[in-house]
Scaffold this active site. Structure first.
Site: not given
Ligand SMILES: [Zn+2]
Length: 307
Positions: A63, A65, A67-68, A213, A271
């Protein structure tokens, strides 16, 4: 012997800390390499831990976000600087294509290799990637932006025939294939040998699922049934269950419940919220629900096997 390995590069949540990197993993199976998420610092983690990734041809981004995927443009640029020629395929939400292309455009970079984008929105139960031996599928997770999990499954292996039996009976090769697929065998005297008498079951196929997540979502389990190893996010501990559901993340116990309900063999947690300097509390909570749980450790490579 099949060799399925997972290298954990980052197991932290949104904010990087001095001891925790954002999400990134390298899955390796018999000469194939798959990068799953690519948070900031993923390249550095590969270098630091001397993990080779020259065979990387496919990247999966769960996805958008940061941090990915904030590490992706860096990795794409490095491949270019190293003179990569073979194509690189990125399976990601559709919006990522425009983002990356814009970044390349403003820096006036024309890559010397082909960058292919496959949009996760276009797949349902169809494999993203398939070979003779395995396939990779995506499935929806429950998060604040569209988000997908990934499952790698080795295809069922053929039964094994007793080599001595093949030689004694002088079985022709086309028959051998049929026996491996389950046929019985009739010899020249008309004696029937049942398949179960002349073959042994192969080892169980290996599999790996990535769930990050996501909030707790029972519907995930049907996509990851019986996996050998499940990686599931455990951002919070049990005391923060309300926060977890508001922020669409999971607690350690919820991750364990998914492992239990999907009949996973082993659970790897990751995570972790930056508030947990020592995530042992998460491990303890998860083990109460699913004993075969472990904390993912950055830089470590795990052999995925049926035990
Ligand atoms: Zn996320």
């Amino acid at each position: 012997v099949s060799n399925l390995k997972l290298s954990v590069l980052g197991n932290g949540a949104a904010v990087p800390t001095a001891y925790c990197n954002p999400s990134g993993q390298l899955l390796t199976f018999e000469g194939n390499q798959f990068l799953i998420d690519c948070g900031e610092g993923t390249q550095m983690q590969l270098l630091k831990h001397k993990i080779r990734y020259r065979k990387l041809e496919n990247i999966f981004i769960s996805h958008l976000h940061g941090d990915h995927y904030y590490g992706l443009i860096g990795l794409i640029s490095t491949f270019h600087l190293y003179g990569r020629e073979k194509p690189l395929t990125i399976y990601a939400p559709a919006d990522l294509e425009e983002l990356i292309k814009h970044q390349l455009q403003v820096s006036k970079t024309t890559l010397n290799y082909e960058l292919r984008f496959m949009h996760l929105e276009n797949y349902n139960d169809d494999p993203l990637f398939e070979s003779d031996d395995f396939y990779i599928k995506s499935f929806p997770l429950k998060h604040s932006v569209p988000c997908w999990g990934f499952v790698f499954r080795e295809k069922p292996l053929l039964r094994k025939i007793n080599r001595e039996f093949i030689e004694n009976k002088k079985i022709p090769s086309e028959q051998i294939v049929k026996i491996k697929q389950g046929s019985d065998f009739v010899d020249s005297d008309g004696v029937t040998y049942l398949n179960s008498q002349i073959t042994i079951a192969p080892r169980k196929s290996l599999s790996y699922a990535y769930c990050s997540d996501t909030a707790y979502d029972e519907s995930i389990t049907k996509h990851i049934k019986d996996v050998t190893l499940l990686y599931h996010e455990a951002t919070f501990d049990n005391s923060m269950e309300t926060v977890a559901s508001e922020k669409l993340h999971s607690t350690a116990s919820q991750a364990a419940q998914i492992a239990k309900n999907s009949n996973s063999l082993k659970l790897l947690l990751g995570h972790f919220s930056a508030r947990f300097k020592d995530p042992k509390v998460l491990l303890d909570e998860a083990r109460k629900v699913f004993p075969n749980t472990f904390l993912s450790i950055e830089g470590r490579t795990y052999l995925i096997e049926n035990k």
